[in-house]
Design a protein around this motif. Structure first.
Motif, PDB file in Angstrom:
ATOM      1  N   GLU A  28       0.825  -1.325  -0.075  1.00  0.00           N
ATOM      2  CA  GLU A  28      -0.172   0.214   0.035  1.00  0.00           C
ATOM      3  C   GLU A  28       0.932   1.321  -0.128  1.00  0.00           C
ATOM      4  O   GLU A  28       0.722   2.108  -0.817  1.00  0.00           O
ATOM      5  CB  GLU A  28      -0.831   0.015   1.305  1.00  0.00           C
ATOM      6  CG  GLU A  28      -1.954  -1.027   1.138  1.00  0.00           C
ATOM      7  CD  GLU A  28      -2.703  -1.146   2.444  1.00  0.00           C
ATOM      8  OE1 GLU A  28      -2.595  -0.319   3.225  1.00  0.00           O
ATOM      9  OE2 GLU A  28      -3.702  -2.165   2.597  1.00  0.00           O
ATOM     10  N   SER A  32       2.426   1.748  -3.347  1.00  0.00           N
ATOM     11  CA  SER A  32       1.308   2.388  -4.244  1.00  0.00           C
ATOM     12  C   SER A  32       1.036   3.693  -4.179  1.00  0.00           C
ATOM     13  O   SER A  32       0.919   4.585  -5.008  1.00  0.00           O
ATOM     14  CB  SER A  32      -0.057   1.549  -4.200  1.00  0.00           C
ATOM     15  OG  SER A  32       0.213   0.188  -4.500  1.00  0.00           O
ATOM     16  N   ARG A  33       1.026   4.048  -2.874  1.00  0.00           N
ATOM     17  CA  ARG A  33       0.709   5.544  -2.327  1.00  0.00           C
ATOM     18  C   ARG A  33       1.973   6.386  -2.879  1.00  0.00           C
ATOM     19  O   ARG A  33       1.648   7.395  -3.508  1.00  0.00           O
ATOM     20  CB  ARG A  33       0.545   5.644  -0.959  1.00  0.00           C
ATOM     21  CG  ARG A  33       0.256   7.165  -0.662  1.00  0.00           C
ATOM     22  CD  ARG A  33       0.226   7.100   0.944  1.00  0.00           C
ATOM     23  NE  ARG A  33       1.152   6.663   1.850  1.00  0.00           N
ATOM     24  CZ  ARG A  33       2.438   7.133   1.874  1.00  0.00           C
ATOM     25  NH1 ARG A  33       2.522   8.108   1.622  1.00  0.00           N
ATOM     26  NH2 ARG A  33       3.314   6.239   2.710  1.00  0.00           N
TER      27      ARG A  33
END
Length: 96
Positions: free
Chosen positions: A52, A55-56
């Motif tokens: 995550e 991705s951020r």
């Protein structure tokens, strides 16, 4: 002096001692197994969090790259306009 019968534990006591030892080993094994099974879950959760974050960060990098391209294009346009303005002012000053 106690007889041999008095020194030897009765069969029930001996069985209870063996049962207690087996239960202790079983408890230790179950504890180790639970800890071993919990560790991959923790790693999986940590990997999910890292994914995550990745991705951020990738989205933020893409946005920053797009903004940089926009700023570079704008600065190029501003540079061209300044060059034309300087040329125009220079032309006016040369005529006077």
């Amino acid at each position: 002096m106690p007889s041999d019968d008095e020194l030897a534990p009765d069969p029930v006591t001996a069985a209870l001692q063996r049962l207690d030892a087996v239960l202790s080993r079983l408890e230790a094994t179950v504890t180790r197994r639970l800890e071993a099974e919990a560790a991959p879950d923790d790693r999986d959760a940590e990997l999910a969090l890292l994914g995550e974050d990745r991705s951020r960060l990738a989205a933020a990098l893409d946005a920053a790259s797009a903004r940089l391209a926009q700023v570079e294009a704008t600065s190029g346009e501003v540079g061209h306009r300044l060059d034309r303005a300087i040329a125009a002012v220079s032309g006016v000053l040369e005529r006077h």
